[in-house]
Design a protein around this motif. Sequence first.
Motif, PDB file in Angstrom:
ATOM      1  N   LYS A   1       0.836  -1.202   0.000  1.00 13.04           N
ATOM      2  CA  LYS A   1       0.000   0.000   0.000  1.00 13.04           C
ATOM      3  C   LYS A   1       0.875   1.257   0.000  1.00 13.04           C
ATOM      4  O   LYS A   1       0.667   2.177  -0.789  1.00 13.04           O
ATOM      5  CB  LYS A   1      -0.893  -0.038   1.246  1.00 13.04           C
ATOM      6  CG  LYS A   1      -1.840   1.149   1.414  1.00 13.04           C
ATOM      7  CD  LYS A   1      -2.644   0.849   2.660  1.00 13.04           C
ATOM      8  CE  LYS A   1      -3.611   1.842   3.111  1.00 13.04           C
ATOM      9  NZ  LYS A   1      -4.397   1.370   4.262  1.00 13.04           N
ATOM     10  N   ARG A   2       1.863   1.257   0.887  1.00 12.40           N
ATOM     11  CA  ARG A   2       2.794   2.394   0.978  1.00 12.40           C
ATOM     12  C   ARG A   2       3.445   2.663  -0.383  1.00 12.40           C
ATOM     13  O   ARG A   2       3.500   3.797  -0.853  1.00 12.40           O
ATOM     14  CB  ARG A   2       3.895   2.045   1.982  1.00 12.40           C
ATOM     15  CG  ARG A   2       3.978   2.967   3.170  1.00 12.40           C
ATOM     16  CD  ARG A   2       5.005   2.446   4.155  1.00 12.40           C
ATOM     17  NE  ARG A   2       4.378   1.635   5.185  1.00 12.40           N
ATOM     18  CZ  ARG A   2       5.023   0.732   5.946  1.00 12.40           C
ATOM     19  NH1 ARG A   2       6.310   0.505   5.756  1.00 12.40           N
ATOM     20  NH2 ARG A   2       4.392   0.068   6.864  1.00 12.40           N
ATOM     21  N   ALA A   3       3.929   1.591  -1.013  1.00 11.18           N
ATOM     22  CA  ALA A   3       4.629   1.727  -2.300  1.00 11.18           C
ATOM     23  C   ALA A   3       3.682   2.278  -3.372  1.00 11.18           C
ATOM     24  O   ALA A   3       4.076   3.124  -4.184  1.00 11.18           O
ATOM     25  CB  ALA A   3       5.194   0.376  -2.725  1.00 11.18           C
ATOM     26  N   LEU A   4       2.428   1.815  -3.356  1.00 13.99           N
ATOM     27  CA  LEU A   4       1.470   2.276  -4.370  1.00 13.99           C
ATOM     28  C   LEU A   4       1.078   3.732  -4.128  1.00 13.99           C
ATOM     29  O   LEU A   4       0.967   4.521  -5.072  1.00 13.99           O
ATOM     30  CB  LEU A   4       0.217   1.383  -4.392  1.00 13.99           C
ATOM     31  CG  LEU A   4      -0.747   1.634  -5.547  1.00 13.99           C
ATOM     32  CD1 LEU A   4      -0.092   1.331  -6.900  1.00 13.99           C
ATOM     33  CD2 LEU A   4      -2.029   0.814  -5.411  1.00 13.99           C
ATOM     34  N   GLN A   5       0.903   4.116  -2.863  1.00 12.04           N
ATOM     35  CA  GLN A   5       0.588   5.518  -2.552  1.00 12.04           C
ATOM     36  C   GLN A   5       1.698   6.426  -3.078  1.00 12.04           C
ATOM     37  O   GLN A   5       1.433   7.470  -3.683  1.00 12.04           O
ATOM     38  CB  GLN A   5       0.437   5.690  -1.023  1.00 12.04           C
ATOM     39  CG  GLN A   5      -0.867   5.123  -0.471  1.00 12.04           C
ATOM     40  CD  GLN A   5      -0.886   5.081   1.066  1.00 12.04           C
ATOM     41  OE1 GLN A   5       0.145   4.953   1.724  1.00 12.04           O
ATOM     42  NE2 GLN A   5      -2.081   5.171   1.635  1.00 12.04           N
ATOM     43  N   GLU A   6       2.921   5.983  -2.881  1.00 12.03           N
ATOM     44  CA  GLU A   6       4.065   6.770  -3.353  1.00 12.03           C
ATOM     45  C   GLU A   6       4.081   6.842  -4.877  1.00 12.03           C
ATOM     46  O   GLU A   6       4.220   7.913  -5.463  1.00 12.03           O
ATOM     47  CB  GLU A   6       5.363   6.109  -2.861  1.00 12.03           C
ATOM     48  CG  GLU A   6       6.319   7.088  -2.225  1.00 12.03           C
ATOM     49  CD  GLU A   6       7.346   6.345  -1.373  1.00 12.03           C
ATOM     50  OE1 GLU A   6       8.368   5.921  -1.952  1.00 12.03           O
ATOM     51  OE2 GLU A   6       7.120   6.181  -0.151  1.00 12.03           O
ATOM     52  N   GLU A   7       3.901   5.694  -5.516  1.00  7.34           N
ATOM     53  CA  GLU A   7       3.954   5.618  -6.980  1.00  7.34           C
ATOM     54  C   GLU A   7       2.876   6.495  -7.628  1.00  7.34           C
ATOM     55  O   GLU A   7       3.102   7.125  -8.658  1.00  7.34           O
ATOM     56  CB  GLU A   7       3.751   4.153  -7.421  1.00  7.34           C
ATOM     57  CG  GLU A   7       3.848   3.950  -8.917  1.00  7.34           C
ATOM     58  CD  GLU A   7       3.540   2.501  -9.345  1.00  7.34           C
ATOM     59  OE1 GLU A   7       3.028   2.335 -10.464  1.00  7.34           O
ATOM     60  OE2 GLU A   7       3.802   1.563  -8.572  1.00  7.34           O
ATOM     61  N   LEU A   8       1.688   6.565  -6.998  1.00  6.67           N
ATOM     62  CA  LEU A   8       0.569   7.281  -7.608  1.00  6.67           C
ATOM     63  C   LEU A   8       0.410   8.711  -7.084  1.00  6.67           C
ATOM     64  O   LEU A   8      -0.526   9.417  -7.462  1.00  6.67           O
ATOM     65  CB  LEU A   8      -0.742   6.509  -7.392  1.00  6.67           C
ATOM     66  CG  LEU A   8      -0.784   5.094  -7.998  1.00  6.67           C
ATOM     67  CD1 LEU A   8      -2.107   4.411  -7.666  1.00  6.67           C
ATOM     68  CD2 LEU A   8      -0.581   5.109  -9.513  1.00  6.67           C
ATOM     69  N   GLY A   9       1.305   9.114  -6.188  1.00  4.27           N
ATOM     70  CA  GLY A   9       1.254  10.493  -5.692  1.00  4.27           C
ATOM     71  C   GLY A   9       0.118  10.758  -4.713  1.00  4.27           C
ATOM     72  O   GLY A   9      -0.350  11.892  -4.574  1.00  4.27           O
ATOM     73  N   LEU A  10      -0.322   9.710  -4.010  1.00  5.54           N
ATOM     74  CA  LEU A  10      -1.337   9.892  -2.972  1.00  5.54           C
ATOM     75  C   LEU A  10      -0.643  10.139  -1.623  1.00  5.54           C
ATOM     76  O   LEU A  10       0.545   9.868  -1.476  1.00  5.54           O
ATOM     77  CB  LEU A  10      -2.216   8.639  -2.867  1.00  5.54           C
ATOM     78  CG  LEU A  10      -3.024   8.285  -4.125  1.00  5.54           C
ATOM     79  CD1 LEU A  10      -3.625   6.882  -4.005  1.00  5.54           C
ATOM     80  CD2 LEU A  10      -4.131   9.302  -4.364  1.00  5.54           C
ATOM     81  N   THR A  11      -1.400  10.648  -0.641  1.00 12.30           N
ATOM     82  CA  THR A  11      -0.847  10.828   0.706  1.00 12.30           C
ATOM     83  C   THR A  11      -0.383   9.469   1.219  1.00 12.30           C
ATOM     84  O   THR A  11      -1.148   8.504   1.219  1.00 12.30           O
ATOM     85  CB  THR A  11      -1.932  11.378   1.665  1.00 12.30           C
ATOM     86  OG1 THR A  11      -2.455  12.566   1.081  1.00 12.30           O
ATOM     87  CG2 THR A  11      -1.357  11.678   3.035  1.00 12.30           C
ATOM     88  N   VAL A  12       0.885   9.380   1.654  1.00 19.52           N
ATOM     89  CA  VAL A  12       1.392   8.107   2.168  1.00 19.52           C
ATOM     90  C   VAL A  12       0.983   7.983   3.632  1.00 19.52           C
ATOM     91  O   VAL A  12       1.442   8.729   4.489  1.00 19.52           O
ATOM     92  CB  VAL A  12       2.928   8.011   2.007  1.00 19.52           C
ATOM     93  CG1 VAL A  12       3.450   6.695   2.574  1.00 19.52           C
ATOM     94  CG2 VAL A  12       3.302   8.135   0.528  1.00 19.52           C
ATOM     95  N   ASP A  13       0.071   7.043   3.889  1.00 22.36           N
ATOM     96  CA  ASP A  13      -0.470   6.881   5.238  1.00 22.36           C
ATOM     97  C   ASP A  13      -0.996   5.460   5.380  1.00 22.36           C
ATOM     98  O   ASP A  13      -1.976   5.085   4.740  1.00 22.36           O
ATOM     99  CB  ASP A  13      -1.609   7.905   5.453  1.00 22.36           C
ATOM    100  CG  ASP A  13      -2.191   7.847   6.865  1.00 22.36           C
ATOM    101  OD1 ASP A  13      -1.889   6.875   7.604  1.00 22.36           O
ATOM    102  OD2 ASP A  13      -2.959   8.759   7.221  1.00 22.36           O
ATOM    103  N   ASP A  14      -0.323   4.659   6.218  1.00 22.05           N
ATOM    104  CA  ASP A  14      -0.719   3.256   6.407  1.00 22.05           C
ATOM    105  C   ASP A  14      -2.167   3.116   6.854  1.00 22.05           C
ATOM    106  O   ASP A  14      -2.838   2.150   6.533  1.00 22.05           O
ATOM    107  CB  ASP A  14       0.153   2.596   7.493  1.00 22.05           C
ATOM    108  CG  ASP A  14       1.585   2.414   7.019  1.00 22.05           C
ATOM    109  OD1 ASP A  14       1.870   2.787   5.868  1.00 22.05           O
ATOM    110  OD2 ASP A  14       2.405   1.901   7.803  1.00 22.05           O
ATOM    111  N   ARG A  15      -2.627   4.091   7.636  1.00 18.04           N
ATOM    112  CA  ARG A  15      -3.930   3.915   8.290  1.00 18.04           C
ATOM    113  C   ARG A  15      -5.110   4.275   7.391  1.00 18.04           C
ATOM    114  O   ARG A  15      -6.233   3.932   7.674  1.00 18.04           O
ATOM    115  CB  ARG A  15      -3.983   4.745   9.578  1.00 18.04           C
ATOM    116  CG  ARG A  15      -3.080   4.185  10.687  1.00 18.04           C
ATOM    117  CD  ARG A  15      -3.348   4.859  12.008  1.00 18.04           C
ATOM    118  NE  ARG A  15      -3.138   6.306  11.932  1.00 18.04           N
ATOM    119  CZ  ARG A  15      -1.947   6.892  12.030  1.00 18.04           C
ATOM    120  NH1 ARG A  15      -0.862   6.156  12.214  1.00 18.04           N
ATOM    121  NH2 ARG A  15      -1.833   8.214  11.959  1.00 18.04           N
ATOM    122  N   LYS A  16      -4.844   5.003   6.315  1.00 12.33           N
ATOM    123  CA  LYS A  16      -5.951   5.443   5.450  1.00 12.33           C
ATOM    124  C   LYS A  16      -6.543   4.277   4.668  1.00 12.33           C
ATOM    125  O   LYS A  16      -5.814   3.517   4.048  1.00 12.33           O
ATOM    126  CB  LYS A  16      -5.428   6.495   4.468  1.00 12.33           C
ATOM    127  CG  LYS A  16      -6.173   7.821   4.643  1.00 12.33           C
ATOM    128  CD  LYS A  16      -5.882   8.787   3.567  1.00 12.33           C
ATOM    129  CE  LYS A  16      -5.900  10.229   4.041  1.00 12.33           C
ATOM    130  NZ  LYS A  16      -6.543  10.501   5.302  1.00 12.33           N
TER     131      LYS A  16
END
Length: 482
Positions: A282-297
């Motif tokens: 999830k973390r890696a995908l949030q980073e790749e897609l430019g979303l807020t990096v947040d485990d809890r979201k």
Amino acid sequence: MKKILFAASEGVPFIKTGGLADVVGSLPKCIDKEYYDVRVILPKYTCMRQEMKDKLEYVTHFYMDFNWTDAYVGILKAEVDGIQYYFIDNEGYFGGFKPYGDNALFEIEKYAFFSKAVLSVLPILDFRPELIHCHDWQTGLVPVYLKERFQGNDFFRGIKSVITIHNLKFQGKWDPKVVQNITGLPQYYFTPDKLEAYKDANLLKGGIVFADAVTTVSDTYAEEIKTPFYGEGLEGLLNARSRDLRGIVNGIDYEEFNPETDKYIVKPYNAVNFRKEKVKNKRALQEELGLTVDDRKMMIGVVSRLTDQKGFDLIAYVMDELCRDDIQLVVLGTGEERYENMFRHFDWKYSDKVSANIFYSEELSHKIYASCDAFLMPSLFEPCGLSQLMSLRYGTVPIVRETGGLKDTVEPYNEYESRGTGFGFANYNAHEMLAAIRYAEQIYYDKKREWNKIVDRAMAADFSWEVSAKKYQEMYDWLIGY
């Protein structure tokens, strides 16, 4: 050995546009080799990948009487994963840059040719199947030709046929006089008890009328298509054939879709360690897609054709409301322009929480299945659906409308009995869908242990092809009769 021939317009690994190809490529591999000799016949499209064309071996060719001419029929073969494939070659019909074209009449002529050729090549190949398993309208004329002109020949006498409906919406319809001229079938075949439906010749109807059995790709869809809403005009016929109609849910390839060995994902995981490891994807995908990096979201995924059938009018209706929630939404797919643009708009408006990927990528689809917490499928109708099976396999909790295969494969969460593998809603209603999403959010944020138990049950569910293959084998035995 019981000999079975699959006839279809597409099949993995040679050519694929949708779920039909997955079925045709995966099911034969799982049928018991000790008792069944299953082979597959496909058109030889010029748009096949070169590496697949290189596997083909020329067998022979001949000329077949079709549409008032002598039509060239080439035969090629290849063996992949222990399955023998045959190919019908005719560049006039199977040339072009994609398997299906936009000219409906030409498509009917092309697959009428294919259906007749499938039967014509069998004596030459010296392969006499006891049963031909046809898929969708493109092979609807195989059972018709089998009963009409090939029965007189000893070789064909007694061969049984089955037709599987993957999506009843597509039927292969055109003017009866034109279709009669192309197919060479006698005029009395174009009556309401045979191929004619609502003043059209209908190839799928022909298959349903003349096949010895009819299957579709889930129990619920088999019931739904007997009603006017889902029956696409053929509900009367399907009711008449209800004794010969059965639903067998599709499977997915558990080797290809395996979070432990998936080459596309950043961090492999399994049912034991997903609590710690899944979130790294999830973390890696949030980073790749430019979303807020947040485990809890809570991250919700959508991988789909963007069409009305898939329920995108519901999503469009409540998208603003949904984006106010504490979630992230990742969308992958192409389709109707209004839905493509709708997602692009919300990606621009809520760039930290919506990612619209308006293209198709096998790699990104695997990453979405592995990274998201939930997966949304609010279909208007869904004969079987494969995405929910993939999301269950990856421990990504499906939120679905209870229709067709979605109803048969996702058990709605019951908090009182601590059961269920996902969340469901019954009516085709945008706010009912939103309520189901918000119920899932509530469990995700406030009852994490319960959520993880849903994931445990989802990953324990078995929708591999082996389960479905046994049901197909029962049907083959019943039809062949020994």
